[in-house]
Structure formats: C-alpha cells, structure tokens
Design a protein around this motif. Sequence first.
Motif, PDB file in Angstrom:
ATOM      1  N   TRP A  19      -5.393   3.080  -1.112  1.00 47.97           N
ATOM      2  CA  TRP A  19      -4.129   2.368  -0.991  1.00 47.97           C
ATOM      3  C   TRP A  19      -3.949   1.851   0.435  1.00 47.97           C
ATOM      4  CZ3 TRP A  19       1.314   5.065  -1.401  1.00 47.97           C
ATOM      5  CH2 TRP A  19       2.307   4.075  -1.387  1.00 47.97           C
ATOM      6  N   SER A  20      -4.175   2.706   1.410  1.00 49.04           N
ATOM      7  CA  SER A  20      -3.986   2.323   2.807  1.00 49.04           C
ATOM      8  C   SER A  20      -4.839   1.117   3.172  1.00 49.04           C
ATOM      9  CB  SER A  20      -4.383   3.466   3.732  1.00 49.04           C
ATOM     10  OG  SER A  20      -3.652   4.612   3.442  1.00 49.04           O
ATOM     11  N   ARG A  21      -6.077   1.161   2.734  1.00 51.85           N
ATOM     12  CA  ARG A  21      -6.973   0.073   3.102  1.00 51.85           C
ATOM     13  C   ARG A  21      -6.482  -1.240   2.549  1.00 51.85           C
ATOM     14  NH1 ARG A  21     -12.693   3.244   2.261  1.00 51.85           N
ATOM     15  NH2 ARG A  21     -12.154   4.894   3.724  1.00 51.85           N
ATOM     16  N   GLY A  25       5.223  -7.379  12.978  1.00 52.76           N
ATOM     17  CA  GLY A  25       6.016  -7.935  11.892  1.00 52.76           C
ATOM     18  C   GLY A  25       6.457  -9.367  12.131  1.00 52.76           C
ATOM     19  N   ALA A  75      -6.323   6.881   0.563  1.00 50.78           N
ATOM     20  CA  ALA A  75      -7.260   6.107   1.377  1.00 50.78           C
ATOM     21  C   ALA A  75      -7.414   4.692   0.826  1.00 50.78           C
ATOM     22  CB  ALA A  75      -8.603   6.813   1.441  1.00 50.78           C
ATOM     23  N   MET A  82       1.388   1.509   8.580  1.00 52.99           N
ATOM     24  CA  MET A  82       2.500   0.855   7.887  1.00 52.99           C
ATOM     25  C   MET A  82       3.097   1.750   6.818  1.00 52.99           C
ATOM     26  SD  MET A  82       3.613  -2.102   8.607  1.00 52.99           S
ATOM     27  CE  MET A  82       3.259  -3.403   9.768  1.00 52.99           C
ATOM     28  N   LEU A  83       2.251   2.280   5.975  1.00 53.15           N
ATOM     29  CA  LEU A  83       2.767   3.081   4.863  1.00 53.15           C
ATOM     30  C   LEU A  83       3.458   4.339   5.356  1.00 53.15           C
ATOM     31  CD1 LEU A  83      -0.172   2.554   2.350  1.00 53.15           C
ATOM     32  CD2 LEU A  83       2.167   1.685   2.167  1.00 53.15           C
ATOM     33  N   MET A 136       6.321   5.412   2.772  1.00 55.57           N
ATOM     34  CA  MET A 136       5.666   5.402   1.463  1.00 55.57           C
ATOM     35  C   MET A 136       4.644   6.520   1.368  1.00 55.57           C
ATOM     36  SD  MET A 136       6.479   2.070   0.117  1.00 55.57           S
ATOM     37  CE  MET A 136       8.032   2.923   0.013  1.00 55.57           C
ATOM     38  N   ILE A 137       4.043   6.845   2.499  1.00 50.53           N
ATOM     39  CA  ILE A 137       3.151   8.004   2.549  1.00 50.53           C
ATOM     40  C   ILE A 137       3.811   9.040   3.449  1.00 50.53           C
ATOM     41  CG2 ILE A 137       1.005   8.905   3.489  1.00 50.53           C
ATOM     42  CD1 ILE A 137      -0.419   6.444   2.684  1.00 50.53           C
ATOM     43  N   ARG A 192      11.229  -3.340   5.696  1.00 54.19           N
ATOM     44  CA  ARG A 192      12.508  -2.669   5.912  1.00 54.19           C
ATOM     45  C   ARG A 192      13.683  -3.542   5.510  1.00 54.19           C
ATOM     46  NH1 ARG A 192      10.622  -5.251   8.278  1.00 54.19           N
ATOM     47  NH2 ARG A 192      10.455  -6.404  10.212  1.00 54.19           N
ATOM     48  N   ASP A 235       6.846   3.320   6.998  1.00 57.51           N
ATOM     49  CA  ASP A 235       7.787   2.843   5.992  1.00 57.51           C
ATOM     50  C   ASP A 235       8.130   3.929   4.989  1.00 57.51           C
ATOM     51  OD1 ASP A 235       8.113   0.399   7.103  1.00 57.51           O
ATOM     52  OD2 ASP A 235       6.728  -0.653   5.778  1.00 57.51           O
ATOM     53  N   ASP A 260       0.219 -11.557   7.674  1.00 58.60           N
ATOM     54  CA  ASP A 260       0.815 -11.764   8.988  1.00 58.60           C
ATOM     55  C   ASP A 260      -0.074 -12.615   9.891  1.00 58.60           C
ATOM     56  OD1 ASP A 260       3.117 -10.467   8.420  1.00 58.60           O
ATOM     57  OD2 ASP A 260       2.562  -8.562   9.336  1.00 58.60           O
ATOM     58  N   LEU A 280      -8.249  10.524   6.106  1.00 59.15           N
ATOM     59  CA  LEU A 280      -8.152   9.298   5.304  1.00 59.15           C
ATOM     60  C   LEU A 280      -9.177   8.265   5.743  1.00 59.15           C
ATOM     61  CD1 LEU A 280      -4.317   8.673   4.824  1.00 59.15           C
ATOM     62  CD2 LEU A 280      -5.970   9.652   3.248  1.00 59.15           C
ATOM     63  N   ARG A 322       6.510  -2.254  14.644  1.00 58.61           N
ATOM     64  CA  ARG A 322       6.986  -3.294  13.736  1.00 58.61           C
ATOM     65  C   ARG A 322       7.238  -4.595  14.485  1.00 58.61           C
ATOM     66  NH1 ARG A 322       9.154   0.429   9.483  1.00 58.61           N
ATOM     67  NH2 ARG A 322      10.605   1.485  10.862  1.00 58.61           N
ATOM     68  N   SER A 338      -8.065  -2.531   9.454  1.00 62.51           N
ATOM     69  CA  SER A 338      -7.225  -2.597   8.255  1.00 62.51           C
ATOM     70  C   SER A 338      -6.785  -1.216   7.817  1.00 62.51           C
ATOM     71  CB  SER A 338      -7.999  -3.225   7.105  1.00 62.51           C
ATOM     72  OG  SER A 338      -8.439  -4.503   7.450  1.00 62.51           O
ATOM     73  N   ARG A 339      -7.724  -0.291   7.835  1.00 62.04           N
ATOM     74  CA  ARG A 339      -7.397   1.044   7.349  1.00 62.04           C
ATOM     75  C   ARG A 339      -6.335   1.679   8.213  1.00 62.04           C
ATOM     76  NH1 ARG A 339     -13.461   3.077   5.861  1.00 62.04           N
ATOM     77  NH2 ARG A 339     -13.863   1.343   4.431  1.00 62.04           N
ATOM     78  N   LEU A 386      -2.261  -7.436   7.303  1.00 68.47           N
ATOM     79  CA  LEU A 386      -2.863  -8.194   8.400  1.00 68.47           C
ATOM     80  C   LEU A 386      -3.156  -9.626   7.978  1.00 68.47           C
ATOM     81  CD1 LEU A 386      -5.146  -5.407   9.902  1.00 68.47           C
ATOM     82  CD2 LEU A 386      -3.104  -6.429  10.922  1.00 68.47           C
ATOM     83  N   HIS A 442      -3.546  -1.974   1.586  1.00 67.14           N
ATOM     84  CA  HIS A 442      -2.272  -2.338   2.213  1.00 67.14           C
ATOM     85  C   HIS A 442      -2.486  -2.925   3.603  1.00 67.14           C
ATOM     86  CE1 HIS A 442       2.091  -2.195   2.195  1.00 67.14           C
ATOM     87  NE2 HIS A 442       2.066  -1.805   3.459  1.00 67.14           N
ATOM     88  N   GLY A 443      -3.365  -2.316   4.359  1.00 67.65           N
ATOM     89  CA  GLY A 443      -3.636  -2.820   5.699  1.00 67.65           C
ATOM     90  C   GLY A 443      -4.197  -4.222   5.672  1.00 67.65           C
ATOM     91  N   ILE A 444      -5.164  -4.432   4.812  1.00 64.60           N
ATOM     92  CA  ILE A 444      -5.732  -5.780   4.704  1.00 64.60           C
ATOM     93  C   ILE A 444      -4.635  -6.759   4.321  1.00 64.60           C
ATOM     94  CG2 ILE A 444      -7.372  -7.244   3.483  1.00 64.60           C
ATOM     95  CD1 ILE A 444      -9.068  -4.713   3.012  1.00 64.60           C
ATOM     96  N   HIS A 455      -4.269   0.234  10.139  1.00 62.93           N
ATOM     97  CA  HIS A 455      -3.017  -0.509  10.022  1.00 62.93           C
ATOM     98  C   HIS A 455      -2.286  -0.150   8.725  1.00 62.93           C
ATOM     99  CE1 HIS A 455      -0.387  -3.710  11.436  1.00 62.93           C
ATOM    100  NE2 HIS A 455      -0.278  -4.114  10.181  1.00 62.93           N
ATOM    101  N   GLY A 456      -3.031  -0.053   7.668  1.00 65.18           N
ATOM    102  CA  GLY A 456      -2.409   0.302   6.393  1.00 65.18           C
ATOM    103  C   GLY A 456      -1.779   1.676   6.434  1.00 65.18           C
ATOM    104  N   ILE A 457      -2.512   2.629   6.958  1.00 63.01           N
ATOM    105  CA  ILE A 457      -1.944   3.977   7.062  1.00 63.01           C
ATOM    106  C   ILE A 457      -0.684   3.929   7.915  1.00 63.01           C
ATOM    107  CG2 ILE A 457      -2.332   6.325   7.883  1.00 63.01           C
ATOM    108  CD1 ILE A 457      -5.335   5.846   7.420  1.00 63.01           C
TER     109      ILE A 457
END
Lengths: 201, 201
Positions: free
Chosen positions: A160-162, B108, A158, B168-169, B174-175, A109, B172, A172, B190, B104, B161-162, A169, A164-166, B164-166
């Motif tokens: 993308w999310s994975r 974050g 799907a 976040m996206l 993005m999705i 953000r 934010d 961070d 997903l 966040r 991870s999955r 995490l 991105h999540g990895i 978390h990625g979902i």
Amino acid sequence: MGKYHHGDVRNVLLQKAETILTEEGPTGLSLRRLARMTGVSEAAPYRHFDGKDGILAAVAIAAFERFAEQLESVAANVAHHEERIMKLGAAYVGFAVENPQHFRLIFGRERPPLDQYPELRDAADNAFDVLQRAVTSVDRKAEMTLTEAATAYNRALAAWSRAHGIAMLVIDGMIVPPADQELGDFVLGLLAEDLTAPSDL
Amino acid sequence: MGKYHHGDVRNVLLQKAETILTEEGPTGLSLRRLARMTGVSEAAPYRHFDGKDGILAAVAIAAFERFAEQLESVAANVAHHEERIMKLGAAYVGFAVENPQHFRLIFGRERPPLDQYPELRDAADNAFDVLQRAVTSVDRKAEMTLTEAATAYNRALAAWSRAHGIAMLVIDGMIVPPADQELGDFVLGLLAEDLTAPSDL
DNA sequence: TTTCTTATGTTAACTAAGTTAACATTAATG
DNA sequence: CATTAATGTTAACTTAGTTAACATAAGAAA
C-alpha cells in the motif's frame, strides 16, 4: 411564479461540485460559486448539505466507492498472489493519476473528518478492506497463525505504501513518468524493485 | 512616538508563522491573525513578503533546508549502500512524523509554485539531489553505462516512493505504527519487504 | 376544499480573510 | 537640513462560509 424550486437541486449541486472539484480541487470549490453556477441562491446549498464539509463528504463518498470498485475489479481478475499485488498497485496509481483531485480529497487533510460523517467512514473502511483482502489473500485468514497474519499485514502495508507514494509523487509532479512507456508498466517496474538486493552497480 | 517600527518585524513574522504553521498547517495560517499576534497592523506583512504565498515560500525554504540537512547527515554516516537506502528512508519518514505540517507544506499543493520562487525551487532541487546522491552512489556515476544509470535512477525512485508513501499514510493517520516498536524499526521493516517474493502463506 | 406543516428557496446580514491604495513616519543619505 | 526610500498605518474592496428571518410550494390532515 415558476422560477422557484428547481426540482432536483441537490443532485444538480452535487454534479456541479464534481465538475468544479475535478478542475480546481477542494479549495477551489466555493459554495457561493457553486450556487451561482447552479442558478440558485447562495444560501440554497445549505438546505441540502451540511455546509462545505457536507458537500465534500458527499463527493468523497462517491469517490471512495469508485476507487474501491476499480481496485476490486482488478483484484477479482488476477488469481496469482504476487501478480495481484502488483496489478493492484498499478490500478491504485492509475486511479490517482486519472482522478488526482478526488484522490487528494479522499486522502488529504481537506477531507472532512471521518468521525463526523459515518457514511464517509464506511466508504473509507470499505475501500481499505478491498485493498487488504486482495493483498492478504484473506480467504485463508482463518488458517493463519498470529505470526503469519502479522506478516501478511505487513506485506499489505508495504504494498500500500509503495503505491501510495508513487501516486502522490506523480500527481504532485515530483516524479515525471517517462513518456515512452505505459504508466502501468512504469509503476509495475517501481513496485518490483527489491531494495534489499545488492545494487550490482 | 515610539510604538512604530518594531525593529525586526520580518523575522518576528517569520518566527510566528512557523509557530502557527506547526500548530495548524498552511491553511490555518492567516496573515491577519499573524499580524495581530505579532502586534502589528494587518497590512504590515505585505511590506515584507509577497503576500501569503511569499510567507509560505519562506517557511518552505527553511523546511527544505532542514530536511536536506537531516537526510544528508544520515547518508554521510552509513557507508554500506543498501543499508544507507534503508536508513535514509527511515530518516525521511522520521522527518515527516516529527514535522508533519512542514512536510505537507513542502510536498503538498499548498506549496507556492516553484517557478514563482526561484529560491524555493533551489531548495527543493537540493533536497532531491541529496536523496538521489545517497541512493545512487553518485560518486561512480561517471563510470556507469546508460542502462546502469537508468537502473540506479529507478532504484532511487522506488526507494523514494516507498518512504514517501509510508510518511504520507502515517501522518494522515491511515497507518498507525505499532506502539510497542520504535518508529524507525517499523519503517525499516516495511522498506525491507520484497513483494516479488512468494508470500509463503 | 381548506388549513397546517414541512421542505425548500430567497434575501440580507455577519464574520473572517487576502489584498491593495493612500497616507504617515522613520531612518538614512545627499 | 532636505529629500527619499523603507516601513507602518488606516481604510477600503472582494470573496467566502455561514446563519437568521422570511416566503412559497407541496403534501397531509381536517
């Protein structure tokens, strides 16, 4: 006197901004410090950029471009569809780990609002296009039915999310990749997990 | 005179901090504004908290606890292992979407450093424990071989991870989840995608 | 060349925030 | 009742983002 007018202040500022960002992230980047480090007055940056957001936008655009290039180059070199998705995910995480601050800048953000910086929006859109094309085998999009297209889109999300999540995490510090394994292999392993399969444990 | 000493400034501050955080996020939370809104001097918060990080830590601890509770309550009510992982993922994303700023904050880089706030670290550890237990069926951990434990751990990381990625996206922007579908169903869809399967497209 | 304009740089000021020190008052405790 | 610890207050310091007013350099126009 000859100390006025650097010649190329804008580029020097951008360069230094990159450096500071890499070390301290968007919040740590202070215009005043940037100006001091560049050896220029504290108000000078405002002649070249639209304030702090302006500089961040410029840096983010460059970051998006590098990001898209790296993804593209991976996608272009793997013909097999499923393999391409996996490798792309690994490249995605790889970029994040190698450029955590840039990654955070383009997705977090602190990123200046897309609707205020058209070029930034373009850069973002382009990066996502690369991703989607690679995941969806868009070459054949015309031949798809609506349902097929929706399925393909879901697969892309799907994947993308994975990744991105990895990425999140890991940068961070919530997930610590094993030291005895290549990061890429670790990521590939996570991406390949199928949670719908019984755990057989 | 009677205007000194509110009676319960600490709690009022915390309460208002929650409000501001919810509306504007960690960066928007300013101690001075907080003090003004609470009707107290601008230095007063420093009597009750260890500066800005102190307040953020307190809020983050509460957030972690709510997060863990919600995950726990889902996990406790789904016996089937694979189904539990899925539902847990949906709950994970649900929390993020309903409390984006808190989410966040706890994940974050605005989060105060864990090693400076032991209670924060405990709250974080506890939340992850809930997650891992639910994903790993830890009841049987003792019976596992090392390899099995490693496999189970990997499954947990992948699931995490999955989600978390979902999360976040989505928060934010993005999705954008489809409007004609429950968020939970969208997320479940997903999570269920198996990228190792051929795309049949 | 001389002059005007624009780009680019400078200084100085304003606002807001985090933080701390020094002081005041209250509440509690001996 | 006197002392002390907790809790507020005011005032100040530092850093940051931003803008206005002014200065100078470079280039186009006369």
